[in-house]
Design an enzyme around this catalytic site. Structure first.
Site, PDB file in Angstrom:
ATOM      1  N   LYS A 136       2.593  14.308  42.802  1.00 30.22           N
ATOM      2  CA  LYS A 136       2.552  14.298  44.268  1.00 30.22           C
ATOM      3  C   LYS A 136       2.201  12.938  44.836  1.00 30.22           C
ATOM      4  O   LYS A 136       2.600  12.612  45.951  1.00 30.22           O
ATOM      5  CB  LYS A 136       1.538  15.334  44.782  1.00 30.22           C
ATOM      6  CG  LYS A 136       2.077  16.763  44.730  1.00 30.22           C
ATOM      7  CD  LYS A 136       1.161  17.727  45.457  1.00 30.22           C
ATOM      8  CE  LYS A 136       1.677  19.142  45.367  1.00 30.22           C
ATOM      9  NZ  LYS A 136       0.729  20.151  45.838  1.00 30.22           N
ATOM     10  N   LYS A 168      13.023  21.247  39.533  1.00 27.09           N
ATOM     11  CA  LYS A 168      12.549  22.525  40.051  1.00 27.09           C
ATOM     12  C   LYS A 168      13.030  22.721  41.493  1.00 27.09           C
ATOM     13  O   LYS A 168      13.045  21.764  42.264  1.00 27.09           O
ATOM     14  CB  LYS A 168      11.014  22.476  40.009  1.00 27.09           C
ATOM     15  CG  LYS A 168      10.310  23.768  40.309  1.00 27.09           C
ATOM     16  CD  LYS A 168       8.795  23.568  40.332  1.00 27.09           C
ATOM     17  CE  LYS A 168       8.313  23.183  41.709  1.00 27.09           C
ATOM     18  NZ  LYS A 168       7.069  23.826  42.150  1.00 27.09           N
ATOM     19  N   LYS A 198      10.269  22.988  47.969  1.00 27.73           N
ATOM     20  CA  LYS A 198      10.403  22.726  49.403  1.00 27.73           C
ATOM     21  C   LYS A 198      10.324  21.231  49.696  1.00 27.73           C
ATOM     22  O   LYS A 198      10.708  20.797  50.767  1.00 27.73           O
ATOM     23  CB  LYS A 198       9.389  23.516  50.210  1.00 27.73           C
ATOM     24  CG  LYS A 198       7.948  23.243  49.904  1.00 27.73           C
ATOM     25  CD  LYS A 198       7.070  23.986  50.897  1.00 27.73           C
ATOM     26  CE  LYS A 198       5.687  24.306  50.373  1.00 27.73           C
ATOM     27  NZ  LYS A 198       5.556  25.537  49.652  1.00 27.73           N
TER      28      LYS A 198
HETATM   29  P1  ADP Z   1       6.451  24.522  46.148  1.00 25.48           P
HETATM   30  O1  ADP Z   1       6.420  24.208  44.680  1.00 25.48           O
HETATM   31  O2  ADP Z   1       7.832  24.690  46.685  1.00 25.48           O
HETATM   32  O3  ADP Z   1       5.610  23.570  46.958  1.00 25.48           O
HETATM   33  P2  ADP Z   1       4.222  26.359  46.195  1.00 25.48           P
HETATM   34  O4  ADP Z   1       3.502  25.299  45.439  1.00 25.48           O
HETATM   35  O5  ADP Z   1       3.677  26.731  47.526  1.00 25.48           O
HETATM   36  O6  ADP Z   1       5.759  25.939  46.315  1.00 25.48           O
HETATM   37  O7  ADP Z   1       4.331  27.635  45.274  1.00 25.48           O
HETATM   38  C1  ADP Z   1       4.002  28.960  45.612  1.00 25.48           C
HETATM   39  C2  ADP Z   1       4.278  29.873  44.418  1.00 25.48           C
HETATM   40  O8  ADP Z   1       5.673  29.836  44.085  1.00 25.48           O
HETATM   41  C3  ADP Z   1       3.536  29.469  43.132  1.00 25.48           C
HETATM   42  O9  ADP Z   1       3.206  30.643  42.410  1.00 25.48           O
HETATM   43  C4  ADP Z   1       4.563  28.680  42.392  1.00 25.48           C
HETATM   44  O10 ADP Z   1       4.303  28.669  40.995  1.00 25.48           O
HETATM   45  C5  ADP Z   1       5.837  29.433  42.725  1.00 25.48           C
HETATM   46  N1  ADP Z   1       7.013  28.558  42.651  1.00 25.48           N
HETATM   47  C6  ADP Z   1       7.240  27.424  43.365  1.00 25.48           C
HETATM   48  N2  ADP Z   1       8.423  26.881  43.056  1.00 25.48           N
HETATM   49  C7  ADP Z   1       8.974  27.682  42.105  1.00 25.48           C
HETATM   50  C8  ADP Z   1      10.219  27.667  41.372  1.00 25.48           C
HETATM   51  N3  ADP Z   1      11.128  26.715  41.568  1.00 25.48           N
HETATM   52  N4  ADP Z   1      10.438  28.664  40.484  1.00 25.48           N
HETATM   53  C9  ADP Z   1       9.535  29.643  40.279  1.00 25.48           C
HETATM   54  N5  ADP Z   1       8.353  29.726  40.934  1.00 25.48           N
HETATM   55  C10 ADP Z   1       8.068  28.770  41.833  1.00 25.48           C
END
Ligand code: ADP
Ligand code: TRP
Length: 345
Positions: free
Chosen positions: A123, A207, A210
């Site tokens: 990050k 991955k 967002k």
């Molecule tokens: P991001 O990674 O988009 O910022 P978050 O960190 O808010 O999203 O993640 C919220 C939940 O969604 C967590 O449990 C995270 O492990 C899961 N998650 C985020 N991105 C993915 C992905 N590409 N595939 C599967 N699970 C995900």
């Protein structure tokens, strides 16, 4: 005290997870987290699901938007099928014990442990000195979130595994330093869902996230049907037909990702999907996947929109959830303070 506390944690099973209150949710969040939570809700253990607004402010959040973002995550929980009668749904900042325990855990965790956290490095990149201190201690707050409820199981996507390991290290060190074996459980990460790591539609090696600048890389929970269809049509693939076996997906990251998404949405195994689609090309597979994605997401999106149009219902759920969460969390933090030796009057 050590005579009465067993070495192994013997408390009840509890499931807990959180999603940050920052920005739009996508298919990765839905399949890796939300859909998993609804499946776990009926396994007999109470579920605690919160909106991680304290984590969200480790990077800048516009105060004018944070409340709406918090409600939106709560709406996503409800729209995905979580039942507030069974699951405790609440905003993290509404339960003061989270920040209180996080401070005490800041004094248990070691700098060397945090220095190893890959998410912080990803990050911040080259600009570490400009990151907030909160972003650095983010995993310590996460440990507090989990151990405050003595959670035994934590469903998340695969990206959170390292934070779970840190949580276990903090629990073990606390139990050991204060000679209270079995006080905190060593929580198990549950990352074995059907789609623990949904990949970008534009790059099978990245991955779905967002923070990806390309909107075409992800399917957002609020995308309408036409947008979903267009994004899947444009998704990167290779020219080969789909293989007959799961091993045949090796080395074909984009094909593997689309098959994984199909399987997770249809509640099938990848073997079942390939039994039907093996030998067929993406020209046929993509429209079927798009149709399935639209059919699966549309009810969730519609329910989220309904809930967001009149926020009274969401606010009722969050308020009630915060009260129920505090009933569990407050006595635990009181016990921790006693164990540490703070003055109690
Ligand atoms: P991001 O990674 O988009 O910022 P978050 O960190 O808010 O999203 O993640 C919220 C939940 O969604 C967590 O449990 C995270 O492990 C899961 N998650 C985020 N991105 C993915 C992905 N590409 N595939 C599967 N699970 C995900
Ligand atoms: N760090 C998690 C994420 O980005 C969100 C989170 C905060 C969390 N506290 C948690 C997840 C406790 C599980 C348990 O997805």
């Amino acid at each position: 005290m050590t005579d009465t506390v067993p070495a192994q944690y013997t408390g009840p099973r509890r499931i807990l997870s959180g999603i940050q209150a920052s920005g739009a949710l996508h298919l990765g969040n839905y399949l890796g987290a939300l859909k998993r939570f609804t499946q776990l809700q009926d396994t007999g253990a109470p579920c605690f699901l919160f909106v991680a607004d304290l984590h969200a402010i480790t990077v800048w959040q516009d105060p004018a938007l944070l409340t709406a973002q918090t409600r939106e995550i709560a709406a996503a929980y409800l729209a995905s099928g979580l039942d507030p009668a069974k699951s405790v749904i609440f905003p993290q900042s509404a339960v003061r014990a989270h920040t209180e325990l996080a401070w005490m855990f800041n004094c248990v965790a070691r700098l060397g442990w945090l220095d190893r956290m890959t998410q912080f490095k990803e990050k911040t990149g080259k600009h570490k000195e400009r990151a907030s201190v909160g972003l650095y201690t983010y995993p310590v707050l996460q440990a507090a979130d989990i151990l405050l409820y003595k959670a035994t199981e934590v469903p998340t996507g695969e990206d959170q595994k390292q934070h779970l390991e840190l949580t276990r290290d903090i629990a073990a060190k606390f139990n050991n330093d204060f000679n209270v074996p079995g006080f905190f459980p060593l929580p198990e990460p549950l990352t074995q869902g059907p789609a623990p790591r949904v990949m970008s539609l534009r790059d099978g090696a990245a991955k779905m996230s967002k923070s990806d600048p390309s909107d075409a890389s992800r399917i957002n929970l609020i995308d309408d049907a036409d947008t979903i269809v267009a994004k899947i049509r444009k998704a990167k693939t290779d020219p080969e037909a789909l293989p007959e076996t799961v091993e045949g997906l090796d080395g074909r990251a984009e094909a593997k990702n689309l098959v994984t998404i199909y399987a997770a949405l249809a509640d099938e195994t990848k073997e079942q999907v390939l039994a039907e689609w093996g030998g067929k090309g993406f020209g046929a597979f993509k429209p079927a996947l798009a149709e399935l994605a639209v059919a699966s997401m549309a009810p969730v999106t519609a329910e989220m929109r309904r809930l967001m149009a009149d926020t009274a219902e969401i606010d009722r759920v969050l308020k009630d959830g915060a009260e129920r969460a505090a009933e569990i969390a407050d006595p635990v933090v009181d016990e921790v303070k006693k164990i540490i030796g703070f003055w109690r009057g």
